[in-house]
Design an enzyme around this catalytic site. Structure first.
Site, PDB file in Angstrom:
ATOM      1  N   HIS A 186       0.768  -1.191   0.091  1.00 32.17           N
ATOM      2  CA  HIS A 186      -0.200  -0.006   0.020  1.00 32.17           C
ATOM      3  C   HIS A 186       0.864   1.410   0.043  1.00 32.17           C
ATOM      4  CE1 HIS A 186      -2.842   2.984   1.768  1.00 32.17           C
ATOM      5  NE2 HIS A 186      -3.447   2.718   0.714  1.00 32.17           N
ATOM      6  N   HIS A 190       1.310   4.065  -3.176  1.00 28.44           N
ATOM      7  CA  HIS A 190       1.026   5.317  -3.035  1.00 28.44           C
ATOM      8  C   HIS A 190       2.312   6.390  -3.362  1.00 28.44           C
ATOM      9  CE1 HIS A 190      -3.030   5.972  -1.950  1.00 28.44           C
ATOM     10  NE2 HIS A 190      -3.147   4.717  -1.367  1.00 28.44           N
ATOM     11  N   HIS A 216      -7.861  -0.094  -4.881  1.00 29.82           N
ATOM     12  CA  HIS A 216      -8.683  -0.167  -3.508  1.00 29.82           C
ATOM     13  C   HIS A 216      -9.755  -1.024  -3.492  1.00 29.82           C
ATOM     14  CE1 HIS A 216      -5.726   3.267  -2.954  1.00 29.82           C
ATOM     15  NE2 HIS A 216      -5.650   2.923  -1.869  1.00 29.82           N
ATOM     16  N   GLU A 328      -9.856  11.017  -5.120  1.00 28.22           N
ATOM     17  CA  GLU A 328      -8.916  11.003  -3.885  1.00 28.22           C
ATOM     18  C   GLU A 328      -8.681  12.074  -3.090  1.00 28.22           C
ATOM     19  OE1 GLU A 328      -5.443   9.521  -6.055  1.00 28.22           O
ATOM     20  OE2 GLU A 328      -4.456   9.201  -4.071  1.00 28.22           O
ATOM     21  N   HIS A 343     -11.820  11.677  -0.059  1.00 28.62           N
ATOM     22  CA  HIS A 343     -11.232  10.593   0.249  1.00 28.62           C
ATOM     23  C   HIS A 343     -10.059  10.681   1.217  1.00 28.62           C
ATOM     24  CE1 HIS A 343      -7.345   8.355  -0.177  1.00 28.62           C
ATOM     25  NE2 HIS A 343      -8.154   7.258   0.146  1.00 28.62           N
ATOM     26  N   HIS A 347      -9.499  10.223   5.512  1.00 34.85           N
ATOM     27  CA  HIS A 347      -8.440   9.850   6.286  1.00 34.85           C
ATOM     28  C   HIS A 347      -8.003  10.676   7.331  1.00 34.85           C
ATOM     29  CE1 HIS A 347      -6.795   6.008   4.041  1.00 34.85           C
ATOM     30  NE2 HIS A 347      -7.686   6.668   3.223  1.00 34.85           N
ATOM     31  N   HIS A 383     -12.806   2.977   2.955  1.00 33.22           N
ATOM     32  CA  HIS A 383     -12.659   2.561   1.582  1.00 33.22           C
ATOM     33  C   HIS A 383     -13.906   1.656   0.983  1.00 33.22           C
ATOM     34  CE1 HIS A 383      -9.105   4.120  -0.185  1.00 33.22           C
ATOM     35  NE2 HIS A 383      -8.685   4.416   0.733  1.00 33.22           N
TER      36      HIS A 383
HETATM   37 CU1  CUO Z   1      -4.784   3.711  -0.324  1.00 25.15          CU
HETATM   38 CU2  CUO Z   1      -7.127   5.822   1.177  1.00 25.15          CU
HETATM   39  O1  CUO Z   1      -5.860   5.552  -0.757  1.00 25.15           O
HETATM   40  O2  CUO Z   1      -5.515   4.775   1.660  1.00 25.15           O
END
Ligand code: CUO
Length: 662
Positions: A186, A190, A216, A328, A343, A347, A383
């Site tokens: 993950h 990113h 995701h 995103e 999104h 978080h 998610h």
């Molecule tokens: Cu990978 Cu929300 O995008 O964690």
């Protein structure tokens, strides 16, 4: 080796080191360095912005202020004219810039500079082991390294499931959430697809918004199967921001950079408006709600509004990509000031729910860092809601219908062969080993090994019989997926639910001659996963150092689902899943491009560096769209498709990784 660093690079308090690096370091290392590496003296660009972040502070790209700093630092690293200058600026930054931000920005730069492509840098789990394991292990490691020489140190064992007791139901899937490979994947994803960077080319990659959605979506689908295997209901989406977050999470991780424990969240925590001036965050829950409304409006009207007020339609090919970037959000969102940052800020809201106004001077929790976010049960709740919003769009698209057919191609049988017998998959626990030394400042030095437990499976082979009834050789794209057979109650899943739980296992091309063809594909060659060695390092013993593995390297090729989690855990009795295969016409799928020298063995979730996504179809095809009127998977099948029920049998034993065993 010791770097000869220009004197003015040292901060005041380390000036002494500049005058005599060799004796200071050889005292510390207990040995004379073998060679000196001169560091070029360059004019240092303005680093005042990234230097505003204190050395011992947590860093997160989700925090807008940190993002600005990181953008500047990435620009500086990208702007260095050659490798020597890059090395020089790194030497300067090393003792001045927050180490975590430094590592992030340098990793992004190494992944994107033409002259560092393919360069191996140590895997993140070895540089920042504190992000992945129980801090108790570091205390023990320090003890051991003081008492025993490098050759005498037995590996330490990291306890399994150390974050909660068995009374906590969510703990049944902790092996997945807290898996080192999952979290590395993950983080790496990113890094390859940052949502912001000064140089827009770093963000603007082929179909990156769609890949954000798809990768995701697959994570949630995979997590849901693991839950079903462990007698847990599928994930409940989190969407009513006035409702408390039911799940607690106590990460039990210490941040070595911040010298603090990662904050925890009690069960039943409410989200509240955020007011944290230090981080330039002032956000209301109503902001989230407004961005969501606008996203939904875009979906319903099948169009998006540009900053100049002009509306453009979402078409079948690029609609999901545009929506992914809006959602995103990324720097290539068509209108960030209007659609906001739904999104990412979700978080952030969750990550500050324990201290929304900074009264307690607490940093963000794991949800604000891609290296640790997947540990938290809320990650999946958030998610799966994000995915629902994308699905709203997908439901509006016309069904594929006849486009699924590949005339003349019939799949006559599908099966799996493996050590557990035909159509049975076998899983178990495995012990692997990592070197902690790189991430810790030991004296005396030398490797310190930690053993940790993760899920593993026996490798297997797909065997697909295909009849090409035409008189021409054709090229097919073989698409393999797996889904649970039943829901929580043991009832067969209706098609529309089952398709959303399909996890991709592999995708490859196969030449099909006229007549009968047998296509065999090994599980290890999956286009979804990276080999075990790229996640954890080569577990072969280092010469002269018994029981100790070689280190893992890392570059773009480090992106990929960890192979040891290719298939779900299953159950002791055998968990029923449906294996699905479709063969589509490569002529309709292919993307003309040169793949020589690129690393393309985990393209399904990661794409290919500097290339287009290697499949023209929508990601998740053929299951990304609904098929109204199709009640069960059996009714969805055309001649070029087949299904087979498999059983995944879990054996509750722990084996040492095969290469270490030898
Ligand atoms: Cu990978 Cu929300 O995008 O964690």
């Amino acid at each position: 080796a010791v770097f000869e660093i220009p004197e003015h690079y040292y901060p005041e308090k380390y000036k002494e080191l500049a005058n005599n690096p060799i004796s200071m370091l050889s005292d510390r290392l207990g040995e004379e360095p073998a060679r000196m590496i001169p560091v070029r003296n360059i004019e240092i660009p303005d680093l005042s912005l990234p230097m505003e972040l204190p050395f011992n502070e947590q860093f997160s790209v989700f925090i807008p202020k940190h993002q600005l700093m990181a953008t500047r630092l990435i620009d500086v690293f990208m702007g260095m004219k050659d490798l020597e200058d890059l090395q020089s600026i790194c030497a300067y930054c090393q003792l001045r810039i927050n180490p975590y931000m430094f590592n992030y920005c340098l990793s992004v730069a190494i992944l994107h500079r033409p002259d560092t492509k393919g360069m191996d840098i140590p895997t993140f789990v070895e540089t920042f082991p504190d992000m992945f394991m129980d801090p108790k292990v570091f205390r023990k490691a320090r003890e051991i390294s003081n008492v025993l020489g490098p050759g005498e140190r037995m590996p330490l064992t990291i306890p399994v499931n150390f974050t909660a007791s068995d009374e906590e139901p969510e703990q049944r899937v902790a092996y997945f959430r807290e898996d080192i490979g999952v979290n590395l994947h993950h983080r790496h994803w990113h890094l390859v697809y940052p949502f912001d960077a000064g140089d827009i080319a770093i963000v603007d990659k082929d179909r990156r918004g769609e890949l954000f959605y798809y990768m995701h979506q697959q994570v949630i689908a995979r997590f849901d199967i693991e839950r079903l295997c462990n007698d847990l209901p599928r994930v409940k989406r989190y969407f009513d921001f006035k409702e408390p977050v039911e799940e607690a999470y106590f990460p039990k991780l210490d941040s070595m950079v911040a010298g603090r424990t990662w904050p925890y969240r009690h069960a039943g925590t409410m989200l509240r408006d955020l007011d944290r001036p230090l981080e330039l965050i002032k956000l209301e829950i109503s902001d989230l709600e407004r961005w969501r409304e606008r996203f939904i409006h875009a979906v319903e009207s099948s169009s998006v509004m540009l900053p100049n007020g002009v509306t453009i339609p979402l078409d079948e090919e690029t609609g999901i990509d545009i929506l992914g970037n809006i959602m995103e959000s990324s720097a290539i969102s068509v209108n960030r000031s209007y659609y906001g940052n739904f999104h990412n800020m979700g978080h952030v809201f969750i990550s500050y729910s324990h201290d929304p106004d900074h009264h307690h001077l607490e940093p963000f929790s794991v949800m604000a860092d891609s290296a640790v976010a997947m540990r938290d049960p809320t990650f999946y709740r958030w998610h799966s809601y994000i995915d629902d919003l994308f699905q709203l769009y997908k439901y509006n698209l016309p069904p594929y219908g006849d486009k699924l057919i590949f005339p003349g191609i019939q799949v006559s049988s599908l099966k799996v062969e493996g050590p557990a017998g035909d159509n049975t998959l076998s899983t178990f626990w495995e012990l692997s080993t990592l070197d902690l030394a790189r991430g810790m400042d030991f004296t005396p030095r030398g490797a310190v090994f930690a053993r940790f437990t993760h899920l593993q499976h026996e490798e297997f082979t797909y065997v697909i019989e295909v009849n090409n009834t035409t008189d021409k050789s054709v090229m097919g794209t073989v698409r393999l997926f797996m889904a649970p057979r039943d829901d929580e109650e043991g009832n067969p899943l209706p098609f529309d639910e089952q398709r959303r739980h399909m996890i991709e296992l592999d995708k490859f091309t196969a030449p099909l001659s006229p007549g009968k063809n047998t296509v065999r594909q090994r599980s290890v060659d999956s286009s979804v996963t990276i080999p075990y060695e790229r996640t954890f390092g080569d577990q072969r013993e280092r010469p002269g150092d018994p029981g100790t593995p070689e280190s893992a390297g890392f570059d773009f090729c480090g992106c990929g689902w960890p192979h040891h989690l290719l298939i779900p855990k299953g159950t002791k009795e055998g968990y029923p899943v449906i294996l699905f295969v479709m063969i589509s016409n490569w002529d309709d799928d292919k993307v003309e491009q040169d793949l020589v020298g690129s690393c393309n063995d985990a393209a399904s979730y990661c794409g290919i560096r500097d290339r287009k996504y290697p499949d023209r179809r929508a990601m998740g095809f053929p299951f990304d769209r609904a098929a109204p009127g199709t009640a069960a998977l059996a009714h969805f099948l055309s001649h070029n498709m087949a299904v087979r029920e498999l059983s995944i049998r879990f054996t509750d034993t722990t084996k040492l990784h095969a290469k270490t065993r030898r």
